[in-house]
Design a protein around this motif. Structure first.
Motif, PDB file in Angstrom:
ATOM      1  N   LYS A   1       1.166   3.911  -2.993  1.00 40.09           N
ATOM      2  CA  LYS A   1       0.000   4.953  -3.080  1.00 40.09           C
ATOM      3  C   LYS A   1       0.831   6.256  -2.818  1.00 40.09           C
ATOM      4  O   LYS A   1       0.814   7.372  -3.450  1.00 40.09           O
TER       5      LYS A   1
ATOM      6  N   LYS B   1       0.758  -1.225  -0.099  1.00 39.92           N
ATOM      7  CA  LYS B   1       0.016  -0.056   0.124  1.00 39.92           C
ATOM      8  C   LYS B   1       0.834   1.197   0.230  1.00 39.92           C
ATOM      9  O   LYS B   1       0.252   2.259  -0.323  1.00 39.92           O
TER      10      LYS B   1
ATOM     11  N   TYR C   1      -5.391   4.350  -7.651  1.00 39.57           N
ATOM     12  CA  TYR C   1      -4.547   3.432  -7.325  1.00 39.57           C
ATOM     13  C   TYR C   1      -5.309   2.308  -6.833  1.00 39.57           C
ATOM     14  O   TYR C   1      -6.319   2.231  -6.054  1.00 39.57           O
TER      15      TYR C   1
END
Length: 937
Positions: A222, A219, A231
Motif C-alpha cells: 500500500k 500490507k 488496494y
C-alpha cells in the motif's frame, strides 16, 4: 623404314601405374612393423630439438568414426612432418578408459543384474570392455597409416595413471581448493549422475510455458501505491513465467532487478506486479484489455516484500538479482535455489533454503505434498493442474526451445542441488590465473579459440568433480556416518594414492580393501568427535581423469615433456579436454600444460549435414578404406580446411582419386627416367646445368619451401594444393612435357642435366608428400635404386639433403616471361591445328616478332627454343615488322607470332622436322642430332 625405338631411352620402372591401395597398404604396414619405421623415423633426429604433440585420449568405446579418424590423421601429419623437418617428435597414443559411456554399455549388457553386483565386479567388466575396444581401435588407427608407440600407449585405467590422477586431486585438496557442499548441478535422471558442462548437449525440446501469479498479501504494498489508490491484499499478485513448472513446488522467492522499473497494473479488479517494459507484451498474451497502471516503482523498492507461494502455505519473499533480464517473461523471476545456478547464488545471499526434494531418478520425495513419487517431467502437467485448481494459473502454452540433454543417453537433464565435490574457481585465483594463461601463454589456432575458451572460463561455476558412478578414479575421502563431515587430510590422501600405484588394478584397491585398512587408527571426526566412517563412493569426473594426463603422461614418460608444444582436438574440446587440462595444470602447477592449441571442425556429409543414423548419411572410415584405400582418406584430411566443418561424400572422394592418380603418375614418370641414373656419378652441379633445368630446380625448391612453411603453420590444405599443382602444372604440364624429348632422345650432359633435376624433384616430392600420402611415398621410395636413396631404408628416416641456392630474381623473372611467351605460342598454333594445317606442334616453324624484355628473355644463353616451345624451328624477328596474319599477343608486350609448316622432313626417331636428314649414309631417315646419339651407342 628403320625401327629406332630400341635406341630411345624410354622410362623403365617397376612402380605400377595402378595403385591397388586396398591390397598394397597392408603390405606396407607389415613392412613398417618389420623394420620398426616409427623408431627409425624418430632416431634419425637423435640429439635434435624435441617437439611434443600430446594425444587427447578417445574413449575406448566402439569403433572409430570419421571424426576420430580425421583427428588421428591430422596428428600423424604433424608428427611425421616435424620429424622429417629435423625435429624429434614422438607420438604416444592414449585412451580414456573410464567414465559413463563404458559403464553404460556394460550396464546395458547386464540389464537387471547390475543392481545385484558389487562395484568391484562392475569395474572388472568395465575394464575388460575398455581393453577390448582399445585393441579394436588401435588396429583401426594403425590401418590408417598412423605411426606411434602403439605397443606402449597410455591408458587412464593404468595403475600409475590412476595414481597420478588421484594425486592431482590431493594437490588441489592440499591447496584448499576442494569443497564439498550442496549446490545445483546438471543431473541426468536416466543415468543417475551429476554431469559437467562438457557432458551436456543442447537440442530442441518442447516444454510447457506458464505464467503464474503469486499472491502479494504484504500490507507494505500500500505504501508503494499513490495516496487514495484502491488496494486489496487479497487481489494483489506478482506474476512470474517459467518453462519448468515442476520446479514451482521448490520455489523459495521471486527475484526482480534493482534498476528496472516495475508497475502495479489494475486489470478487472485485480492488481498485478511486473516489469514496466513487459506489461504490453504480457497483456497481449493474457488477453488483458487496457490495463490501468496504478504506480511505477524501481525494483530496489520491492526488496523484502513477502509474496505467498502459489500452491503451498509458505512465504516467497521478493529479492534482488542482477541476472534478471527483460528478454522474455515478466521481469519477476521464480527462484528455486535447488534448481538453478543464479537462483542458488542469489538465494545464498538472502539465506534461502536450497530445497531440492528429489531422488536420483528425479522423483519427488514422499514429503512433497500433491506430487510425491512423480518424475519431474511427469509432474509438469500435475503442477499446472494444481495451479488451475487454486486459481493461480494465468496462461499456459507450449514452446520449443534449446534445452540441455545428457551427452550419453540423450535424455533431457535437470538442475538439481545435491551434495557434490567441487574445485573452487576463486580459491587460489584459479579463474584469474587460467584467464591470464589463456591470453598470455598459449597460441590458439584458429585465433577465435582464445575468446571462446576465455568466455567459458570467465562465466563457468565451480568445477563439479564428483560423479555417482562406479567406473573411474575414486574421490579419496572419508565421510563421517554421524554428521556427514568429510575427512581428506593431504598426508593420508597421498598414502592411499601410493597404494593405487602398486595395486595390480590400481584404484580398485579403494573398493576392495577392508575399511580398517583405509581409516587411520583412532581417527575421530573433527566436527562431532565420533569415529564412525564410511569411504566416499563418488568417483572423479572423467574430464578430471583426462585433464590430468599432463601429470600422468607428459611428466612421466621420458620421451615427452611438459608443457606440450601442441594439443590438437575438435573444437568441442574448448569446453572439454583443453578446458579441464588447463584448470588442472594451472590449479596445481601455475602454468598451462600446452604452448599451442589447434582445433578442427566436425565431419559432415556432402550437403553440410551432421552425420546421423536416422538420416542414413553416416560414412565409416572402413567403408572408405575398403573402397578407395586409407591413402585417399588421408588425402581428404589434408585437402580441406579442417579448421571449419569438413564435408565428405563419394563425389568429393572421387575428385581426390583423380588428383591422387596425377601425383602418382608424376612420381612414376620420374622414377622411369631415373633407371640409369646414379647421383653419385651422374649428377651435375647447378652451374653446369642447362638454363631450363636450373629454372625447374629453382621452381621445385620454392614449392618445397612453401610446403615446409605450410607444415610449420599447420596449413595442410596448402600442402595438398601446392603438392598437387607442383605435380600437375609445374612438372607434368610444363617441365616434364618439355624434357621428354631430351630424356628419350639425347645422351650425355644434356640428359644428365635433366635427370639431376628429376632426382632432386623426386626426393622433394617423396619428402613433402610422406606425412600425408605415407603409403605411396614409402612405395615409391622403395623403387628408387640403392644409389639414388639417401642411405635409409624407409622414406620416414630420410632427411632431405640441403637444396641448391635459389635463382637470382632477374633470371627467374626472365623465365617467368618465357613461360608467358610459351603460352602465347600455343595460342597461335591452335587455330592452325584446328584447321588441319598442322597436327602436332612439332609440325611447325614459329617466327617470334619481338622487342624489349621479350627479346632479351628469348636470348637467354644456352636455351634451346625449339625444345622449350616444342616446335621444329624457331626464328626471331626484331625488325619491328609484323605480318598482317601474325598472332598479336595481348598478354606479352612486344610479341607477335607467325606460324608456318616446318620445312624439311620428319626425323623418324625424334619426330622433329629437319632439312638435312641423312647426314650419315647408314641412317638416312634421322636428323644429325639423333645420328650422333645412335652412332655413340
Amino acid at each position: 623404314m628403320s625401327d629406332y625405338k630400341s635406341t630411345l631411352r624410354l622410362p623403365q620402372t617397376g612402380f605400377p601405374m595402378k595403385a591397388n591401395l586396398k591390397q598394397k597398404e597392408p603390405e606396407t604396414l607389415k613392412f613398417w612393423a618389420e623394420i620398426d619405421a616409427y623408431s627409425r623415423m624418430v632416431s634419425a633426429n637423435e640429439g635434435s630439438q624435441a617437439y611434443v604433440l600430446h594425444d587427447g585420449p578417445p574413449y575406448a568405446n566402439g569403433n572409430i568414426h570419421m571424426g576420430t579418424a580425421m583427428n588421428k590423421v591430422l596428428k600423424d601429419i604433424v608428427v611425421k612432418s616435424r620429424n622429417m623437418s629435423g625435429q624429434k617428435a614422438e607420438y604416444v597414443p592414449g585412451w580414456d578408459c573410464h567414465g559413463l559411456p563404458i559403464e553404460h554399455k556394460v550396464e546395458t549388457e547386464l540389464k537387471k543384474k547390475k543392481k545385484e553386483l558389487p562395484a568391484v565386479v562392475i569395474r572388472k567388466l568395465c575394464r575388460e570392455y575398455a581393453l577390448k575396444f582399445l585393441d579394436i581401435q588401435r588396429s583401426e588407427f594403425k590401418r590408417l597409416g598412423v605411426l606411434g608407440t602403439w605397443d606402449k600407449p597410455y591408458m587412464t585405467l593404468d595403475p600409475k595413471y590412476e595414481a597420478a590422477t588421484a594425486r592431482e586431486l590431493g594437490n588441489f585438496m592440499d591447496k584448499g581448493s576442494v569443497i564439498r557442499g550442496k549446490k545445483p548441478i546438471y543431473w541426468c535422471c536416466s543415468c543417475h549422475t551429476a554431469l559437467a558442462e562438457a557432458e551436456v548437449e543442447y537440442a530442441d525440446h518442447s516444454s510447457p510455458s506458464v505464467f503464474v501469479r503469486f499472491p502479494l498479501t504484504d500490507k507494505r504494498v500500500k505504501d508503494l501505491l499513490p495516496q487514495g489508490a484502491k488496494y486489496d491484499a487479497a487481489k494483489t499478485f506478482v506474476v512470474i513465467w517459467t518453462t519448468t513448472p515442476w520446479t514451482l513446488p521448490d520455489n523459495m522467492g521471486v527475484c526482480v532487478h534493482p534498476e528496472f522499473d516495475y508497475v502495479f497494473a489494475e486489470v478487472q479488479g485485480n492488481t498485478y506486479l511486473m516489469a514496466a517494459r513487459l506489461l504490453a507484451p504480457c497483456a497481449e498474451i493474457f488477453g488483458w484489455d487496457t490495463p490501468k497502471i496504478l504506480a511505477t516503482v524501481p525494483g530496489l523498492k520491492l526488496e523484502g516484500l513477502e509474496a505467498q507461494h502459489p500452491i503451498y502455505k509458505r512465504k516467497s519473499p521478493i529479492i534482488l538479482g542482477d541476472h534478471v533480464t527483460l528478454d522474455a517473461g515478466t521481469g519477476c523471476v521464480h527462484t528455486a535455489p535447488g534448481h538453478g545456478r543464479e537462483d542458488y547464488d542469489v538465494g545464498l545471499k538472502y539465506g534461502l533454503e536450497v530445497y531440492s526434494p528429489l531422488d536420483d531418478a528425479g522423483r519427488f520425495l514422499t514429503d512433497v505434498e500433491f506430487f510425491a513419487g512423480l518424475n519431474v517431467f511427469e509432474a509438469n502437467p500435475k503442477v499446472i493442474e494444481k495451479l488451475k485448481q487454486v486459481g493461480n494459473l494465468i496462461v499456459q502454452e507450449k514452446i520449443t526451445h534449446s534445452y540441455p540433454h545428457c551427452w550419453r543417453c540423450k535424455e533431457p537433464v535437470i538442475f538439481r542441488a545435491t551434495t557434490q565435490w567441487f574445485i573452487s574457481m576463486e580459491a587460489n585465483d584459479l579463474r584469474k590465473n587460467a584467464l591470464s594463461a589463456i591470453h598470455n601463454d598459449v597460441r590458439w589456432i584458429p585465433a577465435w579459440g582464445e575468446e571462446r575458451i576465455a568466455n567459458m572460463i570467465e562465466n563457468r561455476p565451480d568445477w563439479c568433480i564428483s560423479r555417482q558412478r562406479n567406473w573411474g578414479v575414486p574421490i579419496v575421502a572419508l565421510i563421517c556416518v554421524d554428521c556427514d563431515e568429510a575427512y581428506f587430510e593431504t598426508p593420508w590422501v597421498m598414502s592411499v594414492v601410493d597404494r593405487f600405484a602398486t595395486h595390480p588394478t590400481g584404484c580398485d584397491y579403494w573398493f576392495e580393501a577392508p575399511l580398517e585398512d583405509i581409516v587411520p587408527a583412532g581417527l575421530a571426526c573433527p566436527k562431532c568427535g565420533r569415529n564412525h566412517w564410511r569411504r566416499e563412493t563418488d568417483i572423479l569426473d572423467v574430464w578430471f581423469d583426462s585433464g590430468t594426463s599432463f601429470a600422468a603422461v607428459l611428466e612421466q614418460r621420458p620421451e615427452l615433456s611438459c608443457p606440450a608444444d601442441l594439443y590438437l582436438e575438435g573444437s568441442d574440446q574448448h569446453r572439454g579436454w583443453f578446458h579441464s587440462s588447463l584448470l588442472a595444470s594451472v590449479g596445481t602447477r601455475g602454468v598451462p600444460p600446452y604452448k599451442a592449441v589447434l582445433t578442427h571442425g566436425y565431419v559432415v556429409d556432402g550437403e553440410g549435414r551432421k552425420m546421423s543414423k536416422s538420416i542414413g548419411n553416416v560414412i565409416a572410415p572402413q567403408q572408405i578404406i575398403d573402397k578407395y584405400g586409407a591413402e585417399i582418406l588421408r588425402m581428404w584430411v589434408s585437402a580441406v580446411n579442417y579448421q571449419e566443418d569438413i564435408r565428405i561424400s563419394d563425389e568429393i572422394l572421387n575428385r581426390l582419386v583423380d588428383a591422387y592418380r596425377r601425383i602418382r603418375n608424376t612420381c612414376r614418370f620420374i622414377l622411369g627416367n631415373l633407371a640409369d641414373f646414379n647421383p653419385k656419378t651422374d649428377a651435375l652441379p647447378v652451374e653446369k646445368m642447362l638454363p631450363l633445368d636450373r629454372f625447374a630446380l629453382d621452381l621445385v625448391e620454392r614449392r618445397h619451401n612453401t610446403i615446409a612453411q605450410a607444415y610449420e603453420d599447420f596449413e595442410f590444405h596448402k600442402v595438398y594444393h601446392t603438392l598437387h599443382n607442383l605435380c600437375t602444372t609445374d612438372l607434368s604440364a610444363f617441365y616434364l612435357d618439355i624434357i621428354k624429348d631430351r630424356l628419350y632422345v639425347c645422351a650425355g650432359d644434356d640428359r644428365r642435366s635433366a635427370q639431376t633435376v628429376l632426382w632432386r624433384a623426386l626426393l622433394v616430392l617423396l619428402h613433402d608428400m610422406a606425412p600425408v600420402l605415407s603409403f605411396t611415398a614409402e612405395e615409391a621410395y622403395g623403387y628408387l635404386s640403392p644409389e639414388s636413396r639417401p642411405g635409409t631404408e624407409s622414406v620416414f628416416s630420410m632427411r632431405l639433403p640441403e637444396g641448391p641456392a635459389l635463382m637470382a630474381d632477374r633470371d627467374r623473372q626472365a623465365f617467368e616471361l618465357l613461360l608467358a611467351i610459351r603460352g602465347e605460342v600455343t595460342k597461335a598454333i591452335e587455330p592452325k591445328r584446328k584447321a588441319g594445317d598442322v597436327g602436332h606442334s612439332l609440325d611447325t616453324h614459329v617466327t617470334l616478332h619481338v622487342s624489349g624484355d621479350a627479346a632479351e628473355a628469348l636470348a637467354t644463353p644456352g636455351l634451346d627454343l625449339c625444345e622449350f616451345l616444342i616446335v621444329s624451328r624457331v626464328s626471331l624477328d626484331e625488325s619491328g615488322k609484323v605480318p598482317a596474319d601474325a598472332f598479336v599477343s595481348e598478354e606479352v608486350k612486344g610479341l607477335a607470332v607467325s606460324v608456318a609448316k616446318a620445312p624439311g622432313e620428319k626425323c623418324q626417331r625424334c619426330w622433329r622436322y629437319e632439312e638435312n636428314l641423312g647426314s650419315a649414309e647408314d641412317h638416312p631417315e634421322i636428323c644429325p642430332r639423333c645420328t650422333a646419339v645412335v652412332q655413340g651407342l
